[in-house]
Design a protein around this motif. Structure first.
Motif, short mmCIF file in Angstrom:
data_model
loop_
_atom_site.label_atom_id
_atom_site.label_comp_id
_atom_site.label_asym_id
_atom_site.label_seq_id
_atom_site.Cartn_x
_atom_site.Cartn_y
_atom_site.Cartn_z
N ALA A 203 5.66 18.49 48.91
CA ALA A 203 4.77 17.31 49.12
C ALA A 203 5.59 16.28 49.45
N SER A 204 6.76 16.41 48.81
CA SER A 204 8.02 15.04 49.01
C SER A 204 8.21 15.26 50.66
N LEU A 205 8.40 16.46 51.34
CA LEU A 205 8.82 16.60 52.57
C LEU A 205 7.96 15.98 53.50
N TYR A 206 6.38 16.04 53.10
CA TYR A 206 5.40 15.96 53.90
C TYR A 206 5.33 14.09 53.83
N VAL A 207 5.76 13.54 52.77
CA VAL A 207 5.87 11.97 52.89
C VAL A 207 6.91 11.77 53.50
N ILE A 208 8.08 12.33 53.42
CA ILE A 208 9.54 11.97 54.00
C ILE A 208 9.30 11.97 55.62
N HIS A 209 8.98 12.85 55.88
CA HIS A 209 8.95 13.48 57.46
C HIS A 209 7.76 13.48 58.12
N GLY A 210 6.70 13.15 57.53
CA GLY A 210 5.27 13.23 58.20
C GLY A 210 4.76 11.97 58.85
N ASP A 211 3.75 11.91 59.66
CA ASP A 211 3.10 10.86 59.93
C ASP A 211 2.32 10.16 58.75
N GLU A 212 1.50 9.24 59.15
CA GLU A 212 0.65 8.58 58.14
C GLU A 212 -0.44 9.57 57.48
N ASN A 213 -0.94 10.47 58.15
CA ASN A 213 -1.88 11.52 57.47
C ASN A 213 -0.97 12.49 56.53
N TYR A 214 0.04 12.85 57.21
CA TYR A 214 0.74 13.80 56.19
C TYR A 214 1.51 12.98 54.77
N VAL A 215 1.59 11.63 55.15
CA VAL A 215 2.03 10.90 53.90
C VAL A 215 1.03 10.90 52.98
N SER A 216 -0.13 10.49 53.33
CA SER A 216 -1.33 10.56 52.67
C SER A 216 -1.52 12.07 51.86
N LYS A 217 -1.38 13.00 52.71
CA LYS A 217 -1.54 14.47 51.99
C LYS A 217 -0.71 14.71 51.09
N GLY A 218 0.82 14.13 51.26
CA GLY A 218 1.84 14.41 50.27
C GLY A 218 1.73 13.76 49.17
N ILE A 219 1.04 12.61 48.95
CA ILE A 219 0.71 11.81 47.75
C ILE A 219 -0.26 12.53 46.92
N GLU A 220 -1.44 13.11 47.83
CA GLU A 220 -2.35 13.88 47.08
C GLU A 220 -2.12 15.13 46.63
N LEU A 221 -0.87 15.64 47.12
CA LEU A 221 -0.23 17.05 46.41
C LEU A 221 0.44 16.74 45.27
N HIS A 222 1.27 15.51 45.26
CA HIS A 222 2.06 14.85 43.92
C HIS A 222 0.81 14.76 43.05
N LYS A 223 -0.21 14.20 43.12
CA LYS A 223 -1.32 13.97 42.16
C LYS A 223 -2.04 15.09 41.64
N LYS A 224 -2.08 16.25 42.47
CA LYS A 224 -2.51 17.49 42.11
C LYS A 224 -1.36 18.25 41.11
N THR A 225 -0.32 18.00 41.50
CA THR A 225 0.76 18.58 40.85
C THR A 225 0.78 17.89 39.30
N ILE A 226 0.83 16.69 39.22
CA ILE A 226 0.58 15.88 38.04
C ILE A 226 -0.59 16.37 37.16
N LYS A 227 -1.65 16.65 37.90
CA LYS A 227 -2.91 17.34 37.00
C LYS A 227 -2.57 18.68 36.41
N ARG A 228 -1.84 19.39 37.21
CA ARG A 228 -1.48 20.80 36.89
C ARG A 228 -0.52 20.69 35.83
N LEU A 229 0.40 19.98 35.80
CA LEU A 229 1.33 19.53 34.88
C LEU A 229 0.81 19.31 33.48
N GLN A 230 -0.05 18.35 33.54
CA GLN A 230 -0.93 17.75 32.15
C GLN A 230 -1.79 19.21 31.50
N GLN A 231 -2.43 19.76 32.48
CA GLN A 231 -3.15 20.99 32.12
C GLN A 231 -2.11 21.84 31.17
N LYS A 232 -0.99 21.99 31.97
CA LYS A 232 0.03 23.20 31.40
C LYS A 232 0.62 22.84 29.88
#
Length: 685
Positions: A203-232
């Motif tokens: 997800a961080s690679l998407y944000v660092i090296h992607g266009d605007e769409n991939y930056v948004s996609k990377g942020i969404e993946l980070h937020k999903k990671t946060i939810k998975r960790l909270q549940q774990k």
């Protein structure tokens, strides 16, 4: 700039109990633990000898991190057995690394070097070392080869993920994604922790090296990671310490994505505040979060809050790795932003180990500063970054094409060999077949020659196109789309030369040099924000463009100042008419800060005509002409603003240096300089 936690838990516990004996990875407490590594072992240790060792006592698991360190050190002191010493010192390296004390772990890696078959320990030592990029990559590639040879998929996947992260930080984007793709293909061999880290880093690679769409996609993946960790954390409270640390990193990376890639400082500050409030101690994370909090607050014009975060950052431990030296640079950028003294030596240049995305962001911010000297240095480092990184990556991108051409060449070469063999046999049967074979050979050789010429032409065209693109980038202001100061410096001598050559001819013209400054622009930024200020600059440039000719030189001079060089067909009359037209074009209608807010914008113009004195004194440099325009500009600002002041003539042009050093108002009063102005015209009317 993004942070990653390399998951040692799954690696340590899978398949190596005979060596490490089920020691779980814990995170360091607040107390700092020091180490005194012993000298290296003299006797070689074998895998068979390690397998015969008894496991650590059960009480070891219940010890605190400090107690485990003390117990291991006591065991080192009590034994002379080389096998035991290797295991105890190895365990100490793991303890220190799991407490995020890489320098201490590296000391044990140096004194107690990993054995070739001990892949887990080798992986830890590779991560603990603070080496150059080339050395680090070589180490991981060797480890990858050895893990592949023994078929250890867990180590292979872990090494590939770490390798991909290093490649990304150095700008090797294609290789980084290839490493992560190969690691994810081994997902069935990874547990939750390793897979979660892989997805978060991707997800961080998407944000660092992607266009605007991939930056948004990377942020969404980070937020999903946060939810998975909270549940774990809820499902496995026994692993809460590790999971909470990963949660802190995920929140921090989300804040970085908003601050540095979307420049949404309000949203970024929300995520950094969550990191600032945590009691989990991770090296460099708290310092990074406080500095980026301060920067975000500063860009939101919340300077009191920015100073509070900045002051808190000085209470944090110093960075322990060259990879994070850039944090000192951001601290100085924040100080500069909020009006404090700043030492930019922390930024110019950045350390070689600094991630590429950090270098791009830092040099871009320095290139946007008001200080001309710093701005110029930032642009120079941008150029050097292009030479060192971007140009190499473009050359690397042509390698697959070259490889394909080489394969095709070999195929053609094999075919030609077959043809030659066939012809050799055919010579014995018929002379006619020999002639036909020779003809085919000529055709094939011609085809290969054309192909090689085409490849050379393609590579030459790529380099020429790249050179044109960089040249265009170096002379264009990215915000307004106008040419910049560098472009004017390259072309103004041509205009001055034309005026000199045509003096006394039918094509004789004068040259008008206009310096234009937006009135009260700082108030616009302070009142409506920098985004509104950017819109004003863009619209201002557009309006001026509508009032001038395409052949005129119009550039952004710096900040809210613009410079215009225009040929005047009717001398002073044309000069004043153009100045008046520029002023009216700017204030013809209010500027829009947003859909509901309008701003009244005016400008002040200082101008000088060239030649402005006797024709024999036309060798004045363009820098002095610009200085005269600047003096006229500030004379107008002192008088009333929203006006223009044009220098028509100079009585004693032989004393340029004295004139430029003297007060302009006094020069006008003593009539050493003759001017016309819009406010004088108004008084006459």
């Amino acid at each position: 700039m993004f942070l990653t936690i390399n998951n040692l838990m799954s690696v340590v516990l899978v398949g190596f109990a005979i060596i490490y004996s089920s020691i779980t990875v814990a995170f360091a407490q607040e107390e700092h633990i020091t180490a005194n590594p012993e000298p290296p072992l003299e006797k070689a240790v074998t895998l068979e000898e390690l397998e015969k060792l008894e496991a650590y006592p059960d009480a070891y698991q219940a010890m605190s991190p400090e107690a485990r360190i003390d117990w291991l050190n006591s065991q080192v002191e009590q034994t002379d057995d080389a096998v035991e010493l290797y295991r105890f010192r190895r365990s100490l390296a793991f303890e220190y690394f799991s407490h995020f004390q890489s320098p201490e772990a590296d000391k044990y890696c140096q004194s107690n070097a990993p054995l070739s078959f001990d892949l887990v320990y080798r992986y830890l030592c590779a991560m603990a070392a603070d080496e150059s990029y080339e050395t680090t990559i070589d180490t991981y590639l060797k480890l990858y080869e050895d893990a592949t040879e023994v078929g250890d998929e867990v180590i292979i996947a872990q090494v590939l993920m770490t390798l991909g992260w290093e490649q990304s930080g150095n700008g090797d984007i294609k290789q980084a994604f290839e490493s992560y793709n190969e690691a994810l293909s081994l997902g069935e061999h990874l547990d939750f922790y390793a897979l979660n880290d892989a997805m978060a880093n991707l997800a961080s690679l998407y944000v660092i090296h992607g266009d605007e769409n991939y930056v948004s996609k990377g942020i969404e993946l980070h937020k999903k990671t946060i939810k998975r960790l909270q549940q774990k954390i809820q499902d496995e409270p026994g692993e809460a310490t590790y999971l909470k640390s990963s949660l802190v990193v995920a929140r921090f990376n989300t804040g970085v994505a908003y601050a540095l890639h979307l420049r949404d400082y309000g949203e970024a500050l929300k995520w950094f505040k969550l990191v600032n409030s945590t009691d989990i101690s991770l090296p460099n994370v708290k310092l990074s979060s406080l500095l980026f909090s301060s920067m975000s607050a500063a860009y939101l014009d919340e300077f009191v809050e920015a100073e509070q975060y900045l002051a808190e950052s000085y209470k944090q431990p110093e960075v322990d790795s060259t990879e994070f030296y850039y944090l000192y640079c951001y601290r100085e950028l924040v100080r500069h932003k909020i009006g404090k003294d700043a030492d930019m030596n922390a930024c110019l240049p950045l350390h070689d180990n600094t991630p590429l995305e950090v270098k791009i962001d830092v040099y871009k911010r320095i290139s946007e500063l008001d200080d001309e000297s710093l701005r110029s240095q930032g642009q120079e480092h941008f150029y050097q970054l292009f030479i060192d990184k971007l140009e190499k990556r473009l050359k690397q991108s042509s390698s697959p094409v070259a490889s394909t051409a080489e394969l095709y060449r070999q195929q053609q070469e094999d075919r030609l060999k077959n043809e030659l063999l066939e012809k050799e046999v055919a010579l014995k049967t018929a002379q006619q077949k020999q002639i036909e074979g020779q003809y085919r050979l000529v055709v094939a050789m011609s085809f290969i020659l054309i192909l090689l010429m085409l490849l050379v032409y393609i590579r030459f065209s790529q380099k020429r196109r790249l050179a044109r693109q960089y040249k265009e980038l170096s002379i264009v202001d990215t915000l307004t789309g106008l040419k910049n100061r560098r472009f004017l410096e390259q072309n103004i001598e041509r205009e001055l030369g034309y005026i000199k050559r045509t003096q006394g001819t039918k094509e004789s013209n004068e040259l008008g040099i206009y310096l234009i400054d937006i009135d009260h622009f700082k108030q616009v930024n302070d009142t409506y924000g920098h985004a509104a200020g950017d819109k004003v600059l863009i619209e201002f440039a557009r309006r001026i463009n509508t009032a001038i000719r395409d052949v005129d030189l119009f550039v952004r001079w710096g900040g809210e100042e613009f410079l215009l060089v225009a040929r005047l067909e009717h001398g002073q009359k044309s000069m004043m008419a153009l100045a008046n037209r520029l002023s009216e074009a700017v204030k013809q209608a209010p500027f829009k800060a947003d859909e509901n807010t309008e701003i009244e914008v005016t400008c002040t113009i200082g101008a000088v005509i060239y030649p402005c004195a006797d024709k024999s004194t036309m060798d004045i440099s363009w820098n002095k002409l610009v200085k005269l325009s600047d003096m006229a500009l500030y004379y107008g600002k002192h008088k009333q603003r929203d006006c223009w002041v044009c220098i028509e003539s100079i009585v004693q042009p032989e004393s340029w240096d004295r004139l430029l050093a003297q007060d302009f108002a006094q020069l006008v009063e003593t009539r050493e300089v003759t001017v016309s102005s819009s406010f004088e015209k108004s008084e006459e009317e």
